[in-house]
Design an enzyme around this catalytic site. Structure first.
Site, PDB file in Angstrom:
ATOM      1  N   HIS A  84       0.824  -1.090  -0.050  1.00  0.00           N
ATOM      2  CA  HIS A  84       0.106  -0.060   0.046  1.00  0.00           C
ATOM      3  C   HIS A  84       0.910   1.178  -0.077  1.00  0.00           C
ATOM      4  O   HIS A  84       2.107   1.361   0.839  1.00  0.00           O
ATOM      5  CB  HIS A  84      -0.963  -0.023   1.176  1.00  0.00           C
ATOM      6  CG  HIS A  84      -0.433  -0.005   2.466  1.00  0.00           C
ATOM      7  ND1 HIS A  84      -0.174   1.189   3.086  1.00  0.00           N
ATOM      8  CD2 HIS A  84       0.032  -0.935   3.272  1.00  0.00           C
ATOM      9  CE1 HIS A  84       0.299   1.049   4.511  1.00  0.00           C
ATOM     10  NE2 HIS A  84       0.642  -0.585   4.363  1.00  0.00           N
ATOM     11  N   ASP A 109       6.130   2.068   6.653  1.00  0.00           N
ATOM     12  CA  ASP A 109       4.874   1.382   6.463  1.00  0.00           C
ATOM     13  C   ASP A 109       4.082   2.155   5.592  1.00  0.00           C
ATOM     14  O   ASP A 109       3.415   3.142   6.064  1.00  0.00           O
ATOM     15  CB  ASP A 109       4.316   1.233   8.027  1.00  0.00           C
ATOM     16  CG  ASP A 109       2.888   0.224   7.976  1.00  0.00           C
ATOM     17  OD1 ASP A 109       2.394  -0.152   6.795  1.00  0.00           O
ATOM     18  OD2 ASP A 109       2.264   0.736   8.599  1.00  0.00           O
ATOM     19  N   GLU A 132      -5.249   0.907   2.714  1.00  0.00           N
ATOM     20  CA  GLU A 132      -5.064  -0.221   3.552  1.00  0.00           C
ATOM     21  C   GLU A 132      -4.812   0.278   5.056  1.00  0.00           C
ATOM     22  O   GLU A 132      -5.350  -0.364   6.105  1.00  0.00           O
ATOM     23  CB  GLU A 132      -3.643  -0.733   3.445  1.00  0.00           C
ATOM     24  CG  GLU A 132      -3.195  -1.972   3.965  1.00  0.00           C
ATOM     25  CD  GLU A 132      -2.550  -1.847   5.480  1.00  0.00           C
ATOM     26  OE1 GLU A 132      -2.625  -2.801   6.197  1.00  0.00           O
ATOM     27  OE2 GLU A 132      -2.153  -0.594   5.818  1.00  0.00           O
ATOM     28  N   GLU A 133      -4.523   1.669   5.449  1.00  0.00           N
ATOM     29  CA  GLU A 133      -4.272   2.157   6.474  1.00  0.00           C
ATOM     30  C   GLU A 133      -5.665   2.106   7.515  1.00  0.00           C
ATOM     31  O   GLU A 133      -5.835   2.327   8.640  1.00  0.00           O
ATOM     32  CB  GLU A 133      -3.558   3.315   6.960  1.00  0.00           C
ATOM     33  CG  GLU A 133      -1.857   3.215   6.549  1.00  0.00           C
ATOM     34  CD  GLU A 133      -1.191   2.405   7.352  1.00  0.00           C
ATOM     35  OE1 GLU A 133      -1.904   1.927   8.530  1.00  0.00           O
ATOM     36  OE2 GLU A 133       0.060   2.387   7.399  1.00  0.00           O
ATOM     37  N   HIS A 183       4.625   2.977  12.922  1.00  0.00           N
ATOM     38  CA  HIS A 183       3.294   3.761  13.178  1.00  0.00           C
ATOM     39  C   HIS A 183       3.999   5.123  14.130  1.00  0.00           C
ATOM     40  O   HIS A 183       3.379   5.680  14.805  1.00  0.00           O
ATOM     41  CB  HIS A 183       2.068   3.530  13.550  1.00  0.00           C
ATOM     42  CG  HIS A 183       1.164   2.732  12.787  1.00  0.00           C
ATOM     43  ND1 HIS A 183      -0.062   2.791  12.809  1.00  0.00           N
ATOM     44  CD2 HIS A 183       1.719   2.325  11.440  1.00  0.00           C
ATOM     45  CE1 HIS A 183      -0.516   1.931  11.762  1.00  0.00           C
ATOM     46  NE2 HIS A 183       0.427   1.545  10.900  1.00  0.00           N
ATOM     47  N   ASP A 229       3.985  -6.057   3.509  1.00  0.00           N
ATOM     48  CA  ASP A 229       3.986  -5.119   4.431  1.00  0.00           C
ATOM     49  C   ASP A 229       5.054  -5.105   5.432  1.00  0.00           C
ATOM     50  O   ASP A 229       5.535  -6.189   5.792  1.00  0.00           O
ATOM     51  CB  ASP A 229       2.346  -5.014   5.004  1.00  0.00           C
ATOM     52  CG  ASP A 229       2.030  -3.927   5.493  1.00  0.00           C
ATOM     53  OD1 ASP A 229       2.763  -2.799   5.629  1.00  0.00           O
ATOM     54  OD2 ASP A 229       0.620  -3.804   5.508  1.00  0.00           O
TER      55      ASP A 229
END
Length: 350
Positions: free
Chosen positions: A75, A192, A226-227, A326, A246
Protein backbone atom coordinates in the site's frame (compact mmCIF):
# COMPACT_ATOMS: atom_id res chain seq x y z
CA UNK A 1 24.44 -14.36 4.91
CA UNK A 2 23.20 -12.56 1.81
CA UNK A 3 20.65 -13.96 -0.59
CA UNK A 4 22.02 -15.61 -3.73
CA UNK A 5 19.49 -13.58 -5.74
CA UNK A 6 20.28 -10.21 -4.17
CA UNK A 7 23.30 -9.20 -6.30
CA UNK A 8 20.98 -9.20 -9.33
CA UNK A 9 18.57 -6.74 -7.72
CA UNK A 10 19.30 -3.04 -8.18
CA UNK A 11 19.51 -1.63 -4.66
CA UNK A 12 20.24 1.87 -5.90
CA UNK A 13 17.05 1.80 -7.93
CA UNK A 14 15.02 0.61 -4.94
CA UNK A 15 16.45 3.31 -2.67
CA UNK A 16 15.90 6.05 -5.26
CA UNK A 17 12.34 4.82 -5.66
CA UNK A 18 11.84 4.78 -1.89
CA UNK A 19 13.02 8.37 -1.62
CA UNK A 20 10.41 9.82 -3.98
CA UNK A 21 7.73 7.62 -2.48
CA UNK A 22 8.51 8.96 1.00
CA UNK A 23 8.64 12.55 -0.20
CA UNK A 24 5.17 12.37 -1.79
CA UNK A 25 2.31 13.03 0.67
CA UNK A 26 -0.29 10.23 0.54
CA UNK A 27 -2.54 9.80 3.58
CA UNK A 28 -5.37 7.31 3.00
CA UNK A 29 -7.89 8.87 0.64
CA UNK A 30 -5.36 11.37 -0.73
CA UNK A 31 -3.28 9.21 -3.05
CA UNK A 32 -3.99 10.80 -6.43
CA UNK A 33 -0.52 12.29 -6.93
CA UNK A 34 1.45 9.31 -5.68
CA UNK A 35 -0.58 6.91 -7.82
CA UNK A 36 0.12 9.00 -10.90
CA UNK A 37 3.84 8.76 -10.08
CA UNK A 38 3.58 5.00 -9.45
CA UNK A 39 1.79 4.56 -12.77
CA UNK A 40 4.43 6.61 -14.60
CA UNK A 41 7.26 4.60 -13.01
CA UNK A 42 5.61 1.30 -13.92
CA UNK A 43 5.26 2.50 -17.51
CA UNK A 44 8.95 3.45 -17.58
CA UNK A 45 9.71 -0.19 -16.81
CA UNK A 46 7.45 -1.27 -19.65
CA UNK A 47 4.36 -2.25 -17.65
CA UNK A 48 0.77 -1.11 -18.04
CA UNK A 49 -1.05 -0.18 -14.84
CA UNK A 50 -4.84 -0.37 -14.71
CA UNK A 51 -6.64 1.83 -12.20
CA UNK A 52 -9.61 0.50 -10.25
CA UNK A 53 -12.65 2.68 -9.41
CA UNK A 54 -11.49 3.11 -5.78
CA UNK A 55 -8.01 4.24 -6.87
CA UNK A 56 -5.88 1.11 -6.55
CA UNK A 57 -3.42 0.28 -9.32
CA UNK A 58 -2.93 -3.20 -10.84
CA UNK A 59 0.07 -4.27 -12.93
CA UNK A 60 -0.24 -7.64 -14.67
CA UNK A 61 2.93 -9.60 -15.54
CA UNK A 62 2.16 -12.60 -17.70
CA UNK A 63 3.71 -15.87 -16.54
CA UNK A 64 4.48 -19.25 -18.06
CA UNK A 65 1.36 -20.65 -16.36
CA UNK A 66 -1.71 -18.43 -16.51
CA UNK A 67 -4.10 -20.95 -14.92
CA UNK A 68 -3.15 -19.69 -11.48
CA UNK A 69 -2.48 -16.06 -10.64
CA UNK A 70 -0.34 -14.77 -7.79
CA UNK A 71 -1.33 -11.41 -6.32
CA UNK A 72 1.30 -9.25 -4.62
CA UNK A 73 -0.05 -6.22 -2.80
CA UNK A 74 1.58 -3.28 -1.01
CA UNK A 75 0.00 0.00 0.00
CA UNK A 76 1.05 3.53 -0.87
CA UNK A 77 -1.34 5.17 1.61
CA UNK A 78 -0.05 6.36 4.96
CA UNK A 79 -1.14 7.68 8.31
CA UNK A 80 -2.27 11.29 8.40
CA UNK A 81 -5.15 13.42 9.60
CA UNK A 82 -8.13 15.49 8.52
CA UNK A 83 -9.26 18.89 9.72
CA UNK A 84 -12.12 18.28 12.15
CA UNK A 85 -12.85 21.90 13.02
CA UNK A 86 -11.37 25.37 13.02
CA UNK A 87 -11.03 26.66 16.56
CA UNK A 88 -11.87 30.23 17.68
CA UNK A 89 -8.11 30.93 18.05
CA UNK A 90 -7.49 30.02 14.40
CA UNK A 91 -5.84 26.70 15.19
CA UNK A 92 -7.11 23.39 13.86
CA UNK A 93 -8.56 20.44 15.65
CA UNK A 94 -7.86 17.27 13.70
CA UNK A 95 -9.08 13.70 13.49
CA UNK A 96 -6.62 10.87 12.79
CA UNK A 97 -6.45 8.93 9.54
CA UNK A 98 -5.17 5.49 10.49
CA UNK A 99 -4.27 4.13 13.89
CA UNK A 100 -1.45 5.79 15.82
CA UNK A 101 -0.72 6.96 19.34
CA UNK A 102 -1.26 10.71 19.54
CA UNK A 103 2.06 11.33 21.28
CA UNK A 104 3.89 10.06 18.17
CA UNK A 105 2.84 13.15 16.19
CA UNK A 106 3.28 15.77 18.90
CA UNK A 107 5.75 18.37 17.66
CA UNK A 108 5.54 17.07 14.09
CA UNK A 109 5.59 19.40 11.12
CA UNK A 110 2.72 18.92 8.69
CA UNK A 111 1.03 20.21 5.55
CA UNK A 112 -2.63 21.17 5.39
CA UNK A 113 -3.89 20.45 1.85
CA UNK A 114 -6.87 22.58 0.81
CA UNK A 115 -9.40 21.39 -1.74
CA UNK A 116 -8.43 24.20 -4.12
CA UNK A 117 -4.84 22.95 -4.31
CA UNK A 118 -3.05 25.11 -1.74
CA UNK A 119 -0.83 23.72 1.02
CA UNK A 120 0.03 25.39 4.32
CA UNK A 121 2.70 24.40 6.81
CA UNK A 122 1.82 23.71 10.39
CA UNK A 123 2.94 22.02 13.61
CA UNK A 124 1.08 19.54 15.81
CA UNK A 125 1.00 20.60 19.46
CA UNK A 126 -0.81 19.79 22.64
CA UNK A 127 -3.28 22.45 23.77
CA UNK A 128 -0.92 22.99 26.73
CA UNK A 129 2.36 23.13 24.80
CA UNK A 130 4.65 24.97 27.23
CA UNK A 131 5.92 23.96 30.66
CA UNK A 132 6.60 27.66 31.29
CA UNK A 133 2.90 28.43 31.05
CA UNK A 134 0.96 25.34 32.14
CA UNK A 135 1.81 23.58 35.38
CA UNK A 136 0.26 20.32 34.11
CA UNK A 137 1.80 20.43 30.62
CA UNK A 138 3.82 17.26 31.22
CA UNK A 139 0.83 15.28 32.46
CA UNK A 140 -1.72 16.64 29.98
CA UNK A 141 -3.25 13.64 28.25
CA UNK A 142 -2.26 13.31 24.60
CA UNK A 143 -5.63 12.59 23.02
CA UNK A 144 -7.51 14.05 20.09
CA UNK A 145 -9.42 16.65 22.12
CA UNK A 146 -6.17 17.95 23.64
CA UNK A 147 -4.24 18.34 20.38
CA UNK A 148 -4.23 21.04 17.72
CA UNK A 149 -2.37 22.24 14.65
CA UNK A 150 -0.67 25.64 14.71
CA UNK A 151 -0.69 27.11 11.18
CA UNK A 152 2.39 28.98 9.97
CA UNK A 153 0.35 31.92 8.69
CA UNK A 154 -0.79 35.16 10.35
CA UNK A 155 -4.03 33.84 11.78
CA UNK A 156 -5.45 34.10 15.29
CA UNK A 157 -9.18 33.72 14.61
CA UNK A 158 -11.45 31.22 12.91
CA UNK A 159 -12.34 33.78 10.25
CA UNK A 160 -8.70 34.46 9.36
CA UNK A 161 -8.03 30.75 8.96
CA UNK A 162 -11.10 30.34 6.78
CA UNK A 163 -9.86 33.18 4.56
CA UNK A 164 -6.74 31.07 3.88
CA UNK A 165 -9.07 28.57 2.19
CA UNK A 166 -8.72 25.98 4.97
CA UNK A 167 -11.90 24.05 5.65
CA UNK A 168 -13.25 21.11 7.61
CA UNK A 169 -12.36 17.92 5.73
CA UNK A 170 -8.98 19.13 4.43
CA UNK A 171 -6.25 16.48 4.47
CA UNK A 172 -3.21 16.80 6.73
CA UNK A 173 0.03 14.99 5.89
CA UNK A 174 2.97 14.50 8.25
CA UNK A 175 6.49 15.56 7.30
CA UNK A 176 8.20 12.18 6.68
CA UNK A 177 11.64 13.50 7.75
CA UNK A 178 13.16 10.87 5.46
CA UNK A 179 16.86 10.09 5.87
CA UNK A 180 18.49 7.48 3.64
CA UNK A 181 21.97 7.07 5.09
CA UNK A 182 25.07 5.90 3.23
CA UNK A 183 25.43 2.94 5.63
CA UNK A 184 22.06 1.55 4.51
CA UNK A 185 19.90 2.71 7.41
CA UNK A 186 16.63 4.36 6.46
CA UNK A 187 14.66 6.35 9.00
CA UNK A 188 11.41 8.04 8.09
CA UNK A 189 7.72 8.10 8.69
CA UNK A 190 5.67 5.96 6.31
CA UNK A 191 8.16 3.13 5.77
CA UNK A 192 4.89 1.32 6.42
CA UNK A 193 4.40 0.60 3.63
CA UNK A 194 6.52 2.54 1.15
CA UNK A 195 9.53 0.33 1.90
CA UNK A 196 7.50 -2.62 0.58
CA UNK A 197 6.39 -0.66 -2.49
CA UNK A 198 10.07 -0.01 -3.23
CA UNK A 199 10.73 -3.76 -2.91
CA UNK A 200 7.96 -4.49 -5.42
CA UNK A 201 9.48 -2.01 -7.84
CA UNK A 202 12.83 -3.74 -7.35
CA UNK A 203 11.19 -7.00 -8.36
CA UNK A 204 9.50 -5.40 -11.37
CA UNK A 205 12.75 -3.75 -12.48
CA UNK A 206 14.63 -7.06 -12.33
CA UNK A 207 11.99 -8.97 -14.28
CA UNK A 208 11.95 -6.26 -16.96
CA UNK A 209 15.74 -5.90 -17.15
CA UNK A 210 16.37 -9.63 -17.34
CA UNK A 211 13.34 -10.31 -19.59
CA UNK A 212 12.21 -13.08 -17.27
CA UNK A 213 8.64 -14.37 -17.18
CA UNK A 214 7.44 -15.45 -13.74
CA UNK A 215 6.37 -19.07 -13.31
CA UNK A 216 2.74 -17.97 -12.85
CA UNK A 217 1.01 -14.79 -13.92
CA UNK A 218 1.58 -12.09 -11.30
CA UNK A 219 -0.77 -9.22 -10.52
CA UNK A 220 0.82 -6.47 -8.45
CA UNK A 221 -1.71 -4.36 -6.57
CA UNK A 222 -0.78 -0.93 -5.21
CA UNK A 223 -3.52 -0.18 -2.70
CA UNK A 224 -4.67 3.17 -1.36
CA UNK A 225 -6.85 2.52 1.71
CA UNK A 226 -4.92 -0.12 3.68
CA UNK A 227 -4.36 2.05 6.76
CA UNK A 228 -8.13 2.35 7.21
CA UNK A 229 -8.77 -1.35 6.65
CA UNK A 230 -10.10 -1.89 3.14
CA UNK A 231 -7.17 -1.37 0.76
CA UNK A 232 -7.30 -4.67 -1.13
CA UNK A 233 -10.67 -5.86 0.13
CA UNK A 234 -11.70 -6.34 -3.50
CA UNK A 235 -9.18 -8.05 -5.79
CA UNK A 236 -9.34 -9.58 -9.30
CA UNK A 237 -11.28 -12.84 -9.23
CA UNK A 238 -8.59 -14.84 -11.01
CA UNK A 239 -6.07 -14.44 -8.15
CA UNK A 240 -5.61 -17.76 -6.33
CA UNK A 241 -2.64 -16.88 -4.11
CA UNK A 242 -2.03 -13.51 -2.47
CA UNK A 243 1.04 -12.21 -0.66
CA UNK A 244 0.59 -8.99 1.27
CA UNK A 245 3.93 -7.18 1.28
CA UNK A 246 3.88 -5.02 4.39
CA UNK A 247 6.29 -4.00 7.10
CA UNK A 248 7.38 -6.51 9.72
CA UNK A 249 6.95 -5.34 13.31
CA UNK A 250 9.85 -5.38 15.78
CA UNK A 251 9.84 -5.59 19.57
CA UNK A 252 8.62 -7.55 22.61
CA UNK A 253 9.08 -11.26 21.88
CA UNK A 254 9.34 -10.84 18.09
CA UNK A 255 12.39 -12.17 16.24
CA UNK A 256 12.72 -9.91 13.18
CA UNK A 257 15.42 -7.26 12.90
CA UNK A 258 15.64 -4.23 10.63
CA UNK A 259 17.77 -6.24 8.18
CA UNK A 260 15.44 -9.22 7.83
CA UNK A 261 12.48 -10.05 5.69
CA UNK A 262 9.74 -10.86 8.16
CA UNK A 263 7.38 -13.76 7.46
CA UNK A 264 4.18 -13.46 9.47
CA UNK A 265 2.51 -16.75 10.43
CA UNK A 266 -0.48 -15.15 12.18
CA UNK A 267 -1.86 -11.70 12.90
CA UNK A 268 -5.11 -10.33 14.37
CA UNK A 269 -7.08 -11.85 11.50
CA UNK A 270 -5.81 -15.35 12.25
CA UNK A 271 -3.23 -17.69 10.72
CA UNK A 272 -2.04 -17.24 7.17
CA UNK A 273 -2.06 -20.10 4.69
CA UNK A 274 0.10 -22.87 6.12
CA UNK A 275 1.39 -24.14 2.77
CA UNK A 276 2.29 -20.70 1.43
CA UNK A 277 3.97 -19.66 4.67
CA UNK A 278 5.91 -22.92 4.80
CA UNK A 279 6.98 -22.47 1.19
CA UNK A 280 8.21 -18.94 1.82
CA UNK A 281 10.21 -20.09 4.86
CA UNK A 282 11.74 -22.93 2.82
CA UNK A 283 12.66 -20.57 -0.03
CA UNK A 284 14.28 -18.11 2.39
CA UNK A 285 16.35 -20.92 3.90
CA UNK A 286 17.34 -22.38 0.52
CA UNK A 287 18.33 -18.96 -0.85
CA UNK A 288 20.16 -17.85 2.29
CA UNK A 289 17.87 -14.85 2.72
CA UNK A 290 18.01 -13.42 6.26
CA UNK A 291 14.50 -13.82 7.62
CA UNK A 292 12.40 -14.27 10.74
CA UNK A 293 9.02 -15.87 11.39
CA UNK A 294 6.80 -13.92 13.76
CA UNK A 295 3.25 -13.44 15.04
CA UNK A 296 1.64 -9.97 15.15
CA UNK A 297 -1.34 -9.88 17.54
CA UNK A 298 -2.22 -6.21 16.84
CA UNK A 299 -1.76 -6.17 13.07
CA UNK A 300 -3.83 -6.56 9.91
CA UNK A 301 -2.85 -6.50 6.24
CA UNK A 302 -4.26 -6.15 2.75
CA UNK A 303 -4.42 -9.95 2.65
CA UNK A 304 -6.60 -9.81 5.78
CA UNK A 305 -8.83 -7.28 4.00
CA UNK A 306 -9.10 -9.52 0.92
CA UNK A 307 -10.11 -12.51 3.04
CA UNK A 308 -12.65 -10.48 5.00
CA UNK A 309 -13.98 -9.19 1.68
CA UNK A 310 -14.80 -12.75 0.65
CA UNK A 311 -11.87 -13.52 -1.65
CA UNK A 312 -11.34 -17.26 -2.13
CA UNK A 313 -7.55 -17.15 -2.00
CA UNK A 314 -4.62 -18.59 -0.13
CA UNK A 315 -2.82 -15.74 1.60
CA UNK A 316 0.54 -14.96 3.18
CA UNK A 317 2.29 -11.91 4.61
CA UNK A 318 5.94 -10.85 4.35
CA UNK A 319 7.84 -7.57 4.48
CA UNK A 320 10.92 -5.69 5.61
CA UNK A 321 11.51 -5.44 9.36
CA UNK A 322 10.59 -1.94 10.58
CA UNK A 323 11.28 -0.60 14.07
CA UNK A 324 8.84 1.74 15.86
CA UNK A 325 5.98 1.14 13.44
CA UNK A 326 3.39 3.94 13.21
CA UNK A 327 5.95 6.21 14.85
CA UNK A 328 9.41 7.38 13.80
CA UNK A 329 10.19 4.26 11.84
CA UNK A 330 13.52 2.76 10.79
CA UNK A 331 14.61 -0.07 8.52
CA UNK A 332 17.68 -0.98 6.50
CA UNK A 333 18.30 -1.36 2.78
CA UNK A 334 19.10 -5.02 3.48
CA UNK A 335 15.53 -5.66 4.64
CA UNK A 336 14.07 -4.13 1.49
CA UNK A 337 16.47 -6.09 -0.73
CA UNK A 338 15.79 -9.30 1.21
CA UNK A 339 12.05 -8.80 0.75
CA UNK A 340 12.48 -8.29 -2.99
CA UNK A 341 14.76 -11.34 -3.14
CA UNK A 342 12.20 -13.59 -1.44
CA UNK A 343 9.44 -12.34 -3.74
CA UNK A 344 11.71 -13.01 -6.73
CA UNK A 345 12.39 -16.54 -5.50
CA UNK A 346 8.66 -17.13 -5.02
CA UNK A 347 7.40 -15.85 -8.37
CA UNK A 348 10.12 -17.63 -10.37
CA UNK A 349 9.86 -20.96 -8.52
CA UNK A 350 8.58 -23.75 -10.76
Amino acid sequence: MQSNAQPELDRTYMMDTLRWLLETPSPSGYCMKIMSLVKAEAEKLGYEMRMTPKGNGIVTIEGDDSDEVVGLTAHVDTLGAMVRSIKPNGMLRFTPIGGYAMHTVEGEYCLIHTRDGRAYEGTVLSTKPSVHVYSDARDWKREEANMEIRIDEPTSTKEETERLGISVGDIVSWDPRARLLDNGWVKSRHLDDKASVAALFGLMEWLARESVRPAKTVKIIFSTYEEVGHGSSHIPGDITEMIAVDMGAIGDDLSATERDVSICAKDSSGPYDYGMTSGLIALAKESGIPHAVDIYPYYGSDASAALRGGSNVRAALIGPGVHASHGMERTHADAIANTAALLLAYVTAQ
